[in-house]
Design a protein around this motif. Structure first.
Motif, PDB file in Angstrom:
ATOM      1  N   ALA A  85       0.837  -1.209   0.000  1.00 21.56           N
ATOM      2  CA  ALA A  85       0.000   0.000   0.000  1.00 21.56           C
ATOM      3  C   ALA A  85       0.866   1.251   0.000  1.00 21.56           C
ATOM      4  O   ALA A  85       0.546   2.237  -0.670  1.00 21.56           O
ATOM      5  N   VAL A  88       2.395   1.416  -3.709  1.00 18.21           N
ATOM      6  CA  VAL A  88       1.412   1.778  -4.738  1.00 18.21           C
ATOM      7  C   VAL A  88       0.757   3.126  -4.405  1.00 18.21           C
ATOM      8  O   VAL A  88       0.573   3.967  -5.283  1.00 18.21           O
ATOM      9  N   LEU A 102      -3.219   3.305 -12.490  1.00 22.94           N
ATOM     10  CA  LEU A 102      -3.488   2.255 -11.496  1.00 22.94           C
ATOM     11  C   LEU A 102      -4.801   2.419 -10.740  1.00 22.94           C
ATOM     12  O   LEU A 102      -5.444   1.435 -10.384  1.00 22.94           O
ATOM     13  N   ASP A 103      -5.190   3.677 -10.463  1.00 25.16           N
ATOM     14  CA  ASP A 103      -6.309   3.861  -9.539  1.00 25.16           C
ATOM     15  C   ASP A 103      -7.633   3.268 -10.032  1.00 25.16           C
ATOM     16  O   ASP A 103      -8.341   2.640  -9.245  1.00 25.16           O
ATOM     17  N   THR A 105      -8.242   0.639 -11.829  1.00 26.36           N
ATOM     18  CA  THR A 105      -8.208  -0.805 -11.629  1.00 26.36           C
ATOM     19  C   THR A 105      -8.360  -1.144 -10.143  1.00 26.36           C
ATOM     20  O   THR A 105      -9.143  -2.015  -9.759  1.00 26.36           O
ATOM     21  N   LEU A 106      -7.593  -0.428  -9.310  1.00 25.62           N
ATOM     22  CA  LEU A 106      -7.644  -0.722  -7.879  1.00 25.62           C
ATOM     23  C   LEU A 106      -9.030  -0.445  -7.310  1.00 25.62           C
ATOM     24  O   LEU A 106      -9.522  -1.187  -6.462  1.00 25.62           O
ATOM     25  N   GLN A 107      -9.662   0.651  -7.782  1.00 23.30           N
ATOM     26  CA  GLN A 107     -11.011   0.956  -7.287  1.00 23.30           C
ATOM     27  C   GLN A 107     -11.989  -0.136  -7.700  1.00 23.30           C
ATOM     28  O   GLN A 107     -12.908  -0.473  -6.942  1.00 23.30           O
ATOM     29  N   ILE A 109     -11.208  -3.327  -8.192  1.00 23.82           N
ATOM     30  CA  ILE A 109     -10.932  -4.495  -7.342  1.00 23.82           C
ATOM     31  C   ILE A 109     -11.513  -4.265  -5.945  1.00 23.82           C
ATOM     32  O   ILE A 109     -12.070  -5.167  -5.323  1.00 23.82           O
ATOM     33  N   ARG A 110     -11.401  -3.006  -5.484  1.00 17.59           N
ATOM     34  CA  ARG A 110     -11.901  -2.686  -4.146  1.00 17.59           C
ATOM     35  C   ARG A 110     -13.413  -2.883  -4.064  1.00 17.59           C
ATOM     36  O   ARG A 110     -13.957  -3.209  -3.001  1.00 17.59           O
ATOM     37  N   PHE A 142      -6.571  -2.208   1.245  1.00 13.68           N
ATOM     38  CA  PHE A 142      -7.360  -1.071   0.756  1.00 13.68           C
ATOM     39  C   PHE A 142      -7.534   0.080   1.748  1.00 13.68           C
ATOM     40  O   PHE A 142      -7.388   1.241   1.354  1.00 13.68           O
ATOM     41  N   TYR A 145      -4.208   1.915   1.607  1.00 20.34           N
ATOM     42  CA  TYR A 145      -4.019   2.566   0.298  1.00 20.34           C
ATOM     43  C   TYR A 145      -4.899   3.813   0.173  1.00 20.34           C
ATOM     44  O   TYR A 145      -4.419   4.899  -0.166  1.00 20.34           O
TER      45      TYR A 145
END
Lengths: 262, 238
Positions: A85, A88, A102-103, A105-107, A109-110, A142, A145
């Motif tokens: 975390a 990234v 990146l954000d 994709t991460l959102q 996944i979250r 998460f 992050y």
């Protein structure tokens, strides 16, 4: 003393007493339920039973084994989450390109409920340690992050301007101004992340484990031992609270410079 | 030789010009004060020189090491006074200067305090010390004393005057305090209008500079008129 004066400004002693009323009443009710056989003993153990179970587990060395297994998993998973975390989150927080890359994709996944990963993790990694640690790391990642990125975006522009007038830019700006300024948000995220790690530990151990506090829960259910289940719940409460208190101590130590209301 | 050259400087925010084709030159060693109503672009002018704002047109250049002091101290809250000052040091020579600068600004006893423990005056002294550690040849001062009470302000005005003199520095001081401008400056520029331009320029008489007891009534009246303030001097005759 009139009731309204209690309500507006309760004394410390009174406040503490008020907080204890419900737990003590529940404990008494619990003892009564066992003593007067309101509930069958295979459904609910007595407090004495839970205590005896804890002592018995302790004397056989099982208590230490379960606790160590769980604590080890929580802190390994949490450590992995914290490191990832920070890495990234720093990239996403500092670089606009990194954020765009990146954000989203991460959102996405979250947005997936983290427990939905369980079948996939079991399929990929089997029922070994790595699947459990990965699940815990996903759960803890998460909050850390999100708080770190929000913290970086919220750094006072005025401090960044000072750095600019002094010619402090780039990596030096990040290391000397932005990251220290972000430390309070990072630690808040880490505290929430650690709580999440305990939550996901139980989920992981309920599914597939041969030791750990979550395993005590499953085993207690399978062999109809409510005293073992309640022992595990009690231990989870104690360790969850202890690790939260530990994080608060670290926070107070590292961010004593903040000039906040509390 | 000039330390600051501003040529045909134009700055607009969202198409609305703050000032257009502004020209101003500050000679080496000179202290110039910029007066003007709020919103006239005084601070924007300094920010253009320091590179914090990009000019819409024209140029604003400072020839030398620039030190910038903001209206608020803007200290890093996690560093104590000494470390905040040390933050600006680039090499061992400048690091070795930290102690001296703390003495010069009267902060020796406060060196270990965190920003949250400082009074407004001490915090602003720390900000000044942070700037001085680099021995700048040019000081850009953006209402550095505006947030202080009257006594503290006079105290720091004197400190500032002696610091500028010690460093042989060039200073461009933005202020809204006419008396502060008259006390510290060699020359005073009044901005006004919309978009702003230089309304009035006034040279402070040589023998009246950095003196509290100088009689500058005519200069004061000129400045107040330029700022659109009617003077309330008693008009009775004896």
């Amino acid at each position: 003393m009139p009731a309204d004066s209690l309500g507006t400004r309760p004394l410390t002693g009174v406040r503490i007493a008020l907080a204890w009323i419900v737990p003590v009443a529940l404990l008494l009710l619990w003892i009564a339920a066992g003593t007067f056989h309101w509930v069958q003993s295979y459904q609910l153990a007595t407090p004495q039973g839970v205590f005896e179970e804890l002592v018995s587990l302790g004397s056989r060395g099982l208590l230490a084994k379960h606790i160590l297994a769980s604590v080890d998993r929580v802190f390994t998973g949490f450590g992995v989450a914290l490191a990832l975390a920070i890495l990234v989150g720093t990239i996403v927080g500092l670089s606009r390109t990194g954020e765009r890359l990146l954000d989203p994709t991460l959102q996405a996944i979250r947005a997936v409920p983290s427990l939905a990963w369980v079948p996939l993790l079991l399929l990929w990694m089997g029922i070994g340690e790595s699947a459990k640690i990965t699940l815990i790391a996903i759960g803890a990642f998460f909050p850390i992050y999100v708080n770190l990125v929000a913290g970086i975006h919220g750094v006072d522009r005025k401090l960044v301007e000072v750095a600019h007038t002094l010619g402090v830019r780039g990596i030096a700006l990040a290391a000397r101004v932005i990251l220290p300024a972000t430390l309070p948000s990072l630690l808040v995220g880490a505290r929430i992340g650690l709580t999440q790690a305990w939550l996901f530990l139980v989920a992981a151990e309920l599914l597939a484990a041969t030791r750990g506090l979550g395993f005590m829960l499953t085993e207690g259910q399978q062999i109809s031992r409510p005293d073992e289940i309640l022992s595990a719940i009690l231990l989870l409460a104690v360790f969850g609270k202890l690790s939260e208190m530990g994080m608060r101590v670290i926070e107070a130590r590292l961010t004593g410079w903040t000039d906040s209301f509390r | 030789m000039n330390a600051i050259n501003i040529e045909r400087l134009t700055k607009a925010f969202d198409g609305k010009p703050v000032f257009v084709d502004l020209d101003l030159v500050v000679a080496q060693g000179e202290t110039v004060a910029v007066l003007g109503p709020s919103g006239c672009g005084k601070s924007t002018l300094l920010r253009c020189i320091a590179g914090l704002e990009r000019p819409t047109g024209g140029t604003a250049r400072a020839e030398g090491d620039v030190g910038y002091v903001f209206q608020e101290p803007r200290l890093l809250p996690w560093l104590n006074v000494e470390k905040n000052v040390r933050f600006a040091a680039r090499d061992d020579v400048e690091r070795a200067r930290v102690g001296g600068v703390l003495g010069l600004t009267g902060l020796h006893d406060a060196a270990r305090l965190l920003p949250k423990q400082l009074s407004g005056g001490m915090a602003q002294r720390t900000a000044l010390a942070r700037t001085l550690v680099r021995n700048p040849s040019i000081l850009l001062l953006d209402e550095p004393l505006a947030a202080l009470d009257a006594l503290r302000r006079m105290d720091l005005q004197a400190a500032l005057a002696s610091i500028i003199a010690t460093l042989y520095a060039t200073a461009l001081l933005v202020t809204h305090d006419v008396d502060e401008a008259l006390y510290l400056a060699d020359r005073i520029v009044v901005l006004g209008g919309s978009p702003s331009r230089i309304e009035t320029e006034l040279v402070v008489p040589l023998n009246a500079r950095r003196r509290r007891d100088a009689d500058l009534t005519p200069e004061r009246t000129t400045l107040l008129r330029a700022l659109g303030v009617e003077d309330h001097l008693p008009s009775f005759s004896i």
